[in-house]
Motif scaffolding. Sequence first.
Motif, PDB file in Angstrom:
ATOM      1  N   ILE A  91      -7.036   6.494   9.650  1.00 15.30           N
ATOM      2  CA  ILE A  91      -6.457   5.145   9.695  1.00 15.30           C
ATOM      3  C   ILE A  91      -6.000   4.669   8.316  1.00 15.30           C
ATOM      4  O   ILE A  91      -4.989   3.981   8.183  1.00 15.30           O
ATOM      5  N   PHE A  92      -6.707   5.061   7.257  1.00 21.13           N
ATOM      6  CA  PHE A  92      -6.352   4.598   5.916  1.00 21.13           C
ATOM      7  C   PHE A  92      -5.025   5.193   5.466  1.00 21.13           C
ATOM      8  O   PHE A  92      -4.205   4.525   4.842  1.00 21.13           O
ATOM      9  N   SER A  93      -4.831   6.467   5.786  1.00 15.82           N
ATOM     10  CA  SER A  93      -3.577   7.111   5.427  1.00 15.82           C
ATOM     11  C   SER A  93      -2.437   6.597   6.304  1.00 15.82           C
ATOM     12  O   SER A  93      -1.326   6.354   5.820  1.00 15.82           O
ATOM     13  N   SER A  94      -2.723   6.400   7.578  1.00 17.06           N
ATOM     14  CA  SER A  94      -1.689   5.904   8.499  1.00 17.06           C
ATOM     15  C   SER A  94      -1.236   4.497   8.099  1.00 17.06           C
ATOM     16  O   SER A  94      -0.061   4.159   8.226  1.00 17.06           O
ATOM     17  N   PHE A  95      -2.182   3.682   7.615  1.00 19.24           N
ATOM     18  CA  PHE A  95      -1.856   2.323   7.187  1.00 19.24           C
ATOM     19  C   PHE A  95      -0.812   2.327   6.073  1.00 19.24           C
ATOM     20  O   PHE A  95       0.024   1.442   5.984  1.00 19.24           O
ATOM     21  N   ARG A  96      -0.880   3.366   5.218  1.00 17.43           N
ATOM     22  CA  ARG A  96       0.023   3.453   4.066  1.00 17.43           C
ATOM     23  C   ARG A  96       1.299   4.220   4.374  1.00 17.43           C
ATOM     24  O   ARG A  96       2.211   4.276   3.548  1.00 17.43           O
ATOM     25  N   ALA A  97       1.345   4.859   5.555  1.00 17.38           N
ATOM     26  CA  ALA A  97       2.453   5.763   5.864  1.00 17.38           C
ATOM     27  C   ALA A  97       3.619   5.033   6.523  1.00 17.38           C
ATOM     28  O   ALA A  97       4.120   5.470   7.561  1.00 17.38           O
ATOM     29  N   VAL A  98       4.054   3.934   5.938  1.00 18.48           N
ATOM     30  CA  VAL A  98       5.199   3.224   6.505  1.00 18.48           C
ATOM     31  C   VAL A  98       6.413   3.448   5.607  1.00 18.48           C
ATOM     32  O   VAL A  98       6.273   3.771   4.427  1.00 18.48           O
ATOM     33  N   ARG A  99       7.603   3.286   6.206  1.00 20.91           N
ATOM     34  CA  ARG A  99       8.828   3.376   5.403  1.00 20.91           C
ATOM     35  C   ARG A  99       9.071   2.006   4.786  1.00 20.91           C
ATOM     36  O   ARG A  99       9.643   1.114   5.422  1.00 20.91           O
ATOM     37  N   GLY A 100       8.588   1.830   3.572  1.00 15.79           N
ATOM     38  CA  GLY A 100       8.580   0.515   2.922  1.00 15.79           C
ATOM     39  C   GLY A 100       9.933  -0.161   2.866  1.00 15.79           C
ATOM     40  O   GLY A 100      10.041  -1.368   3.045  1.00 15.79           O
ATOM     41  N   PHE A 152       0.833  -1.203   0.000  1.00 12.16           N
ATOM     42  CA  PHE A 152       0.000   0.000   0.000  1.00 12.16           C
ATOM     43  C   PHE A 152       0.870   1.257   0.000  1.00 12.16           C
ATOM     44  O   PHE A 152       0.545   2.245  -0.665  1.00 12.16           O
ATOM     45  N   ALA A 153       1.993   1.195   0.744  1.00 11.41           N
ATOM     46  CA  ALA A 153       2.892   2.352   0.777  1.00 11.41           C
ATOM     47  C   ALA A 153       3.489   2.620  -0.599  1.00 11.41           C
ATOM     48  O   ALA A 153       3.698   3.774  -0.983  1.00 11.41           O
ATOM     49  N   ALA A 154       3.751   1.546  -1.352  1.00 12.47           N
ATOM     50  CA  ALA A 154       4.367   1.705  -2.668  1.00 12.47           C
ATOM     51  C   ALA A 154       3.344   2.099  -3.738  1.00 12.47           C
ATOM     52  O   ALA A 154       3.643   2.897  -4.622  1.00 12.47           O
ATOM     53  N   CYS A 155       2.159   1.508  -3.671  1.00 11.58           N
ATOM     54  CA  CYS A 155       1.161   1.722  -4.729  1.00 11.58           C
ATOM     55  C   CYS A 155       0.265   2.930  -4.459  1.00 11.58           C
ATOM     56  O   CYS A 155      -0.288   3.513  -5.384  1.00 11.58           O
ATOM     57  N   TRP A 156       0.093   3.274  -3.217  1.00 12.21           N
ATOM     58  CA  TRP A 156      -0.877   4.310  -2.833  1.00 12.21           C
ATOM     59  C   TRP A 156      -0.308   5.076  -1.653  1.00 12.21           C
ATOM     60  O   TRP A 156      -0.808   4.949  -0.530  1.00 12.21           O
ATOM     61  N   PRO A 157       0.730   5.878  -1.897  1.00 10.93           N
ATOM     62  CA  PRO A 157       1.434   6.563  -0.806  1.00 10.93           C
ATOM     63  C   PRO A 157       0.489   7.410   0.042  1.00 10.93           C
ATOM     64  O   PRO A 157      -0.508   7.940  -0.456  1.00 10.93           O
ATOM     65  N   ALA A 158       0.833   7.544   1.316  1.00  9.48           N
ATOM     66  CA  ALA A 158       0.004   8.313   2.251  1.00  9.48           C
ATOM     67  C   ALA A 158      -0.032   9.780   1.841  1.00  9.48           C
ATOM     68  O   ALA A 158       0.936  10.313   1.296  1.00  9.48           O
ATOM     69  N   ASN A 159      -1.169  10.422   2.108  1.00 13.50           N
ATOM     70  CA  ASN A 159      -1.337  11.821   1.693  1.00 13.50           C
ATOM     71  C   ASN A 159      -1.126  12.811   2.842  1.00 13.50           C
ATOM     72  O   ASN A 159      -1.361  13.996   2.679  1.00 13.50           O
ATOM     73  N   GLY A 160      -0.707  12.330   3.974  1.00 14.14           N
ATOM     74  CA  GLY A 160      -0.402  13.243   5.072  1.00 14.14           C
ATOM     75  C   GLY A 160      -1.493  13.373   6.106  1.00 14.14           C
ATOM     76  O   GLY A 160      -1.234  13.831   7.220  1.00 14.14           O
ATOM     77  N   SER A 161      -2.706  12.990   5.772  1.00 13.57           N
ATOM     78  CA  SER A 161      -3.772  13.063   6.766  1.00 13.57           C
ATOM     79  C   SER A 161      -3.570  11.968   7.815  1.00 13.57           C
ATOM     80  O   SER A 161      -2.829  11.010   7.578  1.00 13.57           O
ATOM     81  N   GLU A 162      -4.235  12.096   8.925  1.00 13.02           N
ATOM     82  CA  GLU A 162      -3.955  11.183  10.037  1.00 13.02           C
ATOM     83  C   GLU A 162      -5.045  10.150  10.272  1.00 13.02           C
ATOM     84  O   GLU A 162      -5.117   9.557  11.348  1.00 13.02           O
TER      85      GLU A 162
END
Lengths: 154, 106
Positions: free
Chosen positions: A37-46, A25-35
């Motif tokens: 749960i969906f954005s946080s799920f993607r906000a990892v350092r892949g 998810f981090a690679a295909c759909w990077p987080a947009n900065g909002s906090e």
Amino acid sequence: MTTIFLIIHGLVAVALLGGITHQAFAACWPANGSENIFSSFRAVRGASYTNSMIALYILSTILGGVIYPVYRLFGRTYLEAAQLWEINGSFEIKEQFIAVGLGMLPFYWLVWRKPLEEKLAGARAATTAILCFIVWYGFIVGHVLNNVRGVFGR
Amino acid sequence: MSATRVIPVFSAAFAIIYAIAVEANLAAITYHPKTGAWGWLTQEATDGPAMHWYGWLITALFGALIVSAVALPVTRTRQPVAWIGWAVPLATMVVFLYLLRSFFFY
């Protein structure tokens, strides 16, 4: 002993499933900065997941390979006797997908190697998504097979 | 540039060689689970079933290593495109779905 290996195989698969899904998810759909749960799920350092995912994939495959003979002798025999062809075929697909995924691991390591190369962003997303699909498919098929008598009870 | 440049070739070759090994049943080793016996190359089932999956993996591994070693000098002047590292395995997965369709459409 097979049951113990099967449980460890499942636990390793859970860890792999969680990690590779976050990374995909981090690679295909990077987080947009909002906090949320969906954005946080993607906000990892892949990139920091890569070596662990490779180790877990290999370990899971080895454990699967260790318990495979028991499945071949008893599980598959049951599936054939019960004429559960789709379930049998699902496992055949699983074993081939897992093998193809094994061959992809060096490339997966390459595209996630630090420092990340911007020109490999597409390959990084595609490779991680494919591996994520393989892991999810293998996990679901493995679970259904493990419970096949209860689920399909013939 | 290091030898890592040949990695896309390895992953592509592994997928292709693995598919060929499965379809042509070219296993480096065979395991007989009922007796616990191992044997070299592809062996027919005798007492109980014969398992070739381990052997197919070994065939693909060594095949891909050989292809990569051969390709390495070539890649000094011609960098392989990265997409073959994921697109060829993905295509191989689709091929397997086709080859195993008889389990679902009979």
